[in-house]
Design a protein around this motif. Structure first.
Motif, short mmCIF file in Angstrom:
data_model
loop_
_atom_site.label_atom_id
_atom_site.label_comp_id
_atom_site.label_asym_id
_atom_site.label_seq_id
_atom_site.Cartn_x
_atom_site.Cartn_y
_atom_site.Cartn_z
N UNK A 1 5.08 -2.42 -6.51
CA UNK A 1 6.35 -1.85 -5.70
C UNK A 1 6.14 -1.89 -4.13
N UNK A 2 7.11 -1.93 -3.52
CA UNK A 2 6.95 -1.78 -1.97
C UNK A 2 7.63 -0.24 -1.72
N UNK A 3 6.60 0.39 -1.14
CA UNK A 3 7.04 2.18 -0.80
C UNK A 3 8.24 2.13 -0.06
N UNK A 4 9.03 2.94 -0.23
CA UNK A 4 10.46 3.22 0.26
C UNK A 4 10.52 3.30 1.67
N UNK A 5 9.33 4.25 2.50
CA UNK A 5 9.33 4.12 3.85
C UNK A 5 8.89 3.09 4.59
N UNK A 6 8.38 2.13 3.78
CA UNK A 6 8.08 0.72 4.56
C UNK A 6 9.13 -0.09 4.58
N UNK B 1 4.93 -17.71 12.47
CA UNK B 1 4.46 -18.91 11.95
C UNK B 1 4.01 -18.92 10.17
N UNK B 2 3.46 -17.37 10.20
CA UNK B 2 3.32 -17.32 8.65
C UNK B 2 4.22 -16.80 7.55
N UNK B 3 5.36 -16.62 8.32
CA UNK B 3 6.54 -16.49 7.14
C UNK B 3 6.90 -17.86 6.63
N UNK C 1 12.32 -10.70 8.01
CA UNK C 1 11.35 -11.50 7.52
C UNK C 1 10.17 -11.30 8.27
N UNK C 2 10.46 -11.46 9.66
CA UNK C 2 9.32 -11.39 10.87
C UNK C 2 8.60 -10.10 10.43
N UNK C 3 9.44 -9.25 10.61
CA UNK C 3 8.74 -7.47 10.30
C UNK C 3 8.03 -7.50 9.18
N UNK C 4 8.41 -8.02 8.06
CA UNK C 4 7.89 -8.08 6.75
C UNK C 4 6.31 -8.55 7.03
N UNK C 5 6.27 -9.61 7.91
CA UNK C 5 4.78 -10.23 7.90
C UNK C 5 4.06 -9.60 8.63
N UNK C 6 4.49 -8.73 9.43
CA UNK C 6 3.65 -7.76 10.25
C UNK C 6 3.20 -6.66 9.44
N UNK C 7 3.74 -6.31 8.12
CA UNK C 7 3.43 -5.42 7.23
C UNK C 7 2.66 -5.89 6.08
N UNK C 8 2.42 -6.99 5.87
CA UNK C 8 1.58 -7.77 4.78
C UNK C 8 2.63 -8.29 3.70
#
Ligand SMILES: Cc1cc2nc3c(=O)[nH]c(=O)nc-3n(C[C@H](O)[C@H](O)[C@H](O)COP(=O)(O)O)c2cc1C
Length: 246
Positions: free
Chosen positions: A37-42, A25-27, A177-184
């Motif tokens: 920048x978004x770190x490559x490992x993330x 729901x926060x997406x 997109x959901x996983x992205x929310x889990x990681x801020x």
């Protein structure tokens, strides 16, 4: 790829349902990012998580291009220039066409009404009135700057695949997109890139044997921008659910 047996899988329970609900729901579609920048490992982790999306007979049709740094800037520059030319010169500006039909020409009334409500709601928030074409054009062009996000994700499929592969790519993107929310992180799916598909393919190194399904802006939200306050809303269940019971 290893196909095998995961004995522990049936026993795994989601301990914290609220976290899953919050990720979903926060997406929402964020249209202004900070350049952090978004770190490559993330990014790699998010793609791994997204690849858990299902696909018919596990065909995993998605081909993913991650565009950052200089490659991102060159892509944005070239597509913005093409977008600008098209605005100035009209259809004769280029011969670039989308790889597949995204929106219909013959719209069902209810969907067209929602589309218009969304568009005018967004423009209204930005103070753009009907007829202010230059302002609309400038806002549309933000798509081709990835809304300033540092990461562009482009999903393609092999041209030979059927329509199911587009559906499956959508599942991949939703998982991402959901996983992205889990990681801020936040995101915005972007069909806008499809209007310049051949140019995008050239810039990202995709071949003519591929179809550009969708782009996605990925990064950290710029919470100070009012465009990110836009709530697209949803119709209630009664408008789209039919219960077939008796
Ligand atoms: C496949 C897809 C393509 C989209 N393309 C664009 C786009 O090109 N530009 C844009 O600003 N928003 C785009 N959106 C975002 C939608 O406008 C948005 O999902 C919708 O209005 C619902 O709002 P929400 O995502 O904030 O919940 C796209 C969404 C999807 C799912």
């Amino acid at each position: 790829m290893t196909v095998g047996v995961k004995p522990e899988k049936p026993l795994v329970r989601v301990a914290d349902a609220q976290s899953v609900e919050t990720a979903l729901t926060s997406r929402y579609s964020v249209r202004a990012f900070v350049p952090t920048p978004v770190p490559r490992p993330l990014i790699q982790r998010l793609l791994e998580l997204a690849s858990s999306a299902p696909s018919g007979t596990n065909i995993q049709p998605w081909q993913v291009y991650v565009v950052t740094g200089g490659a991102r800037d060159r892509l944005c520059e070239r597509v913005c220039a093409a977008h600008e030319r098209r605005y100035q010169q009209g259809a004769q500006a280029d011969s670039l066409t989308p790889d597949y039909v995204y929106y219909p020409t013959d719209w069902p009334a209810k969907n067209l009404a929602r589309r218009r409500e969304n568009g005018w709601g967004l423009y209204g928030l930005l103070g753009i009135q009907k007829g202010e074409k230059d302002k609309m054009h400038r806002q549309a062009q933000q798509n081709y700057r990835l809304f300033e996000a540092p990461v562009g994700i482009f999903v393609t499929i092999d041209r030979r695949m059927g329509q199911g592969a587009i559906l499956e790519s959508g599942m991949f993107l939703q998982a991402l997109m959901t996983a992205a929310r889990a990681h801020g992180l936040h995101s915005c799916p972007q069909a806008a890139w499809n209007d310049f598909a051949p140019l995008v393919r050239e810039c990202i190194g995709a071949t003519d044997e591929e179809i550009l399904v969708c782009g996605l802006a990925l990064g950290y939200i710029d919470a100070s921008q009012k465009i990110n306050a836009f709530d697209a809303g949803r119709v209630p269940l009664e408008e789209f659910v039919v219960w077939c019971e008796d």
